[in-house]
Every structure is written in structure tokens, then in C-alpha cells.
Scaffold this active site. Sequence first.
Site, PDB file in Angstrom:
ATOM      1  CG  ASP A 143      -1.781  -1.240   1.309  1.00  0.00           C
ATOM      2  OD1 ASP A 143      -2.462  -1.571   0.337  1.00  0.00           O
ATOM      3  OD2 ASP A 143      -1.718  -1.901   2.362  1.00  0.00           O
ATOM      4  N   GLY A 167      -4.426  -3.671  -4.974  1.00  0.00           N
ATOM      5  CA  GLY A 167      -4.950  -2.631  -5.847  1.00  0.00           C
ATOM      6  C   GLY A 167      -3.975  -1.488  -6.026  1.00  0.00           C
ATOM      7  CG  HIS A 168      -0.996  -0.904  -8.392  1.00  0.00           C
ATOM      8  ND1 HIS A 168      -0.101  -1.358  -9.343  1.00  0.00           N
ATOM      9  CD2 HIS A 168      -0.566  -1.388  -7.215  1.00  0.00           C
ATOM     10  CE1 HIS A 168       0.822  -2.093  -8.747  1.00  0.00           C
ATOM     11  NE2 HIS A 168       0.563  -2.126  -7.467  1.00  0.00           N
ATOM     12  CD  GLN A 179       0.291  -8.910  -3.058  1.00  0.00           C
ATOM     13  OE1 GLN A 179       1.181  -9.203  -3.848  1.00  0.00           O
ATOM     14  NE2 GLN A 179      -0.954  -9.284  -3.251  1.00  0.00           N
TER      15      GLN A 179
END
Length: 430
Positions: free
Chosen positions: A14, A41-42, A225
Site C-alpha cells: 500500500d 490494488g493500484h 504487495q
Amino acid sequence: MSRRIVVIGSQWGDEGKGKIADMLTGRARHVVRFQGGHNAGHTLVIDGQTTVLRLIPSGILHAGTTNHIANGVVVSPSALAAERAELEARDVPVADRLRISSECSLILPSHVSLDAARESGARQAALGTTGRGIGPAYEDKVARRGLRVGDLFNPSRLRERLEVALDYHNFVLTQYYQVDAVDYQQTCDDLLAHAEALKPITTDVTNALRGACMAGDSILFEGAQGALLDIDHGTYPFVTSSNTIAGGASTGTGVGPGYIDDVIGVVKAYTTRVGGGPFPTEQDNATGRHLAERGNEFGSVTGRPRRCGWFDAAALRRSAFNNGLSSLGVTKLDVLDKLESIRVCIGYQLDGQRLDFAPAGADVLARCEPIYEDLPGWQSDTSGVRELAELPPNARAYLDRLAELVDTPIDIVSTGADRTDAIVCRDPFG
């Protein structure tokens, strides 16, 4: 100038890898995702419009860029179809810009059921996974019973391999976890329904990247990740199921390490973590809540709140070595704007000894006590600043100290969510 650069997250995920990758994509002819699944998620913000990507590489929004999902990624056909539909509804020509490796392992509905059963069952402690079947899919890959994207185009082979996989999965689901079995025929029909849409964009990604290297094209490899969640080098067992460090760019694409020029490690100006596992600098207090609120610290895919704490230089030193970092990309500097004083962990105390390098394994790290250095805050607005000279002196001093502690220069500083909210100290593409 032709360059081949890996962008990875250097903490527990993140960190804002998507934004840094998106910024650099304009300089790359190819963007490659090399590990993970749709559990990461990006988030990209371009001209105020937010796009959340889960499987598709960050370069998909750039015309003239070919995006590759390489063999190290595990793929849910339904999740990929949904993400593709979202982009195509916004007139993004996904079919023209995306290629997927025939060697990608498939995530089956039974993998999702296994993931959920493990997390909710009483037989083992929950690890805090996203429940999307990523871990079980990687297990099948290693056990050599997994299905691959290429199997979708050979129905008889797919049926045969699916029968073997589901026979095993359903035995574990019904006999060990005491939950419902997954229907074979429904699973088979659903998988085959995706074949027509996937076949035109499926290729030998390794060979395509070989051609790109021979042609002198610039390539950007992006991880999912963070490096401290690496299956081999992270805080095991509180890790993901793939190799997230920079070396995974080679195993996950087939591009040898000798073809890679630089590794950019993306870090937040503080530290966050999602799910279980040790987190020495965690601030379960008003400071942690302030960071979470200012940084909007909720997962872009899961919506889960992130645990927040101070910057951890000891953990980052390990990550820097694991990844051979060439430089850092620091994100969310503006989240610290209102703090009068900012703490930085410069090492640990463990059983009366000082450690400057994070120890291996979760159990030992959980016993470490952080050693802090206090730095003055700047208490002025840095959001949207695009020149290093325009930062407050204390903000510049803070960045200088982070680079010094990790012995790694800073190439990029993000000062906001939008693509243009950034300071480029050095262009990695030269």
C-alpha cells in the site's frame, strides 16, 4: 534512453506503487506485472479521476504502451473480465494494450472457498488474507496440479485437469473444513465461457519481452504487495504467497536479472500494514488515527483499514538489501504536514542488544522494541508541491534523513494523489 526498471513496494504494501509506476509509464514502451493476483490494488488519480487497478498493469491508461500480465501472476478470469469491462466502459482499449501469459495459473472458485474456510475456521489462526483465493492458487501451482490460462483453449485438457483439482479441493472442503463442495460442471462452464475473450490477448509474454529487450525498448516491471510480505523474506507466516521482492521480476517474467538496470523502492513517509503480523512502530493511538484519517488509509480493493505507525528504517534496511534498491520513491509526505514532531525508528532493542537491521521471521520481530529519533515537523502545506526547493526546510531535512538512514537516494517524492503531484529529483529513465 533504453532502461529496464523494477518498481516494488518496500514496506508491507500500500505504498503508492501504482502512482509511481503510472508516472514512469510514459517513458516505458512496456509495463509488466510479475506477481500476485487481484488481492492488491493500484490506485491512480489522473486529472481528478480515480482508477483502481487490480490485475491490469498501471500502463493501461497510456496510449502506445503494451501491458503484460506475466507468468508469475495468478489470474481469476472473472475478476479480469470485470476489470476489463470497467476500463472499456471508459473507452480504454484494453484489447489493444493488454497481453496475458498463457502460463499464468488460474484462480478457481474452489480456491476462494478454501481461502475463506481457512480464515474463518477454528483449526488455524487467521492470517488476514483478502479471501480471494490467491494462496490456494499458488499452492496448486507449486503442487503441479494447477490450471493455466492456456488450458482454457483446450477444453478436453481443461476438463481433465479440473476434475483432478476439484476432486482434491472438494475433499478438503467437505471433510476437513466441513463446508460445501464446489460444483464441477458449473466451474468448467464458467471457465470455458472466458476463453473467447482471453484468446486474442494471450501470448508467450517471455518471448514478447525478449523481443522488447532486443529492440532496445524501455520496460517497467511492477510488483503488487510490498517486499516485507515476500513468501521467503517477509514476516512469515504473515506474508503473501508469492515473491514480491525485485528478484521476483525475473522469475515472474522470464527476463533474466542481467537485463534489469534499476530497482526503485516505493515507501510511505510513514509506515502502514494490513492484516496480522508484527509491526514494531505501530501507533494504536491518536497519532495512528491521525495518520489513517489524513492518509485515507483504507485498502483500495478490500476497504480494510490499515494499521499506521512511524517510518521504520531498520525494516527498510532489510528491504533495501533484499531488493538491491537503486533509489526510493517516497509517497504521502503531505500526510505529515500538521505534525509538530515526527518520530523515525532508527533501530531496535532486542534482549538488551541493539539491532540496526530487522531480524528474520515474525516471532523475533514481534519482540523488538523500536529506538526512535525525533525530528521537527514543518506544519505547513506540502500538498501538490512539484519542486524540491519549494518544500519547507524541515520537510527537506526529513527526506534527507530517511535517505541517509537507508543509504539510498530519493528519486521521486509524491505530494498528493494526482499523477502530477510529485517532485522528480532524478528521472530514472535518464
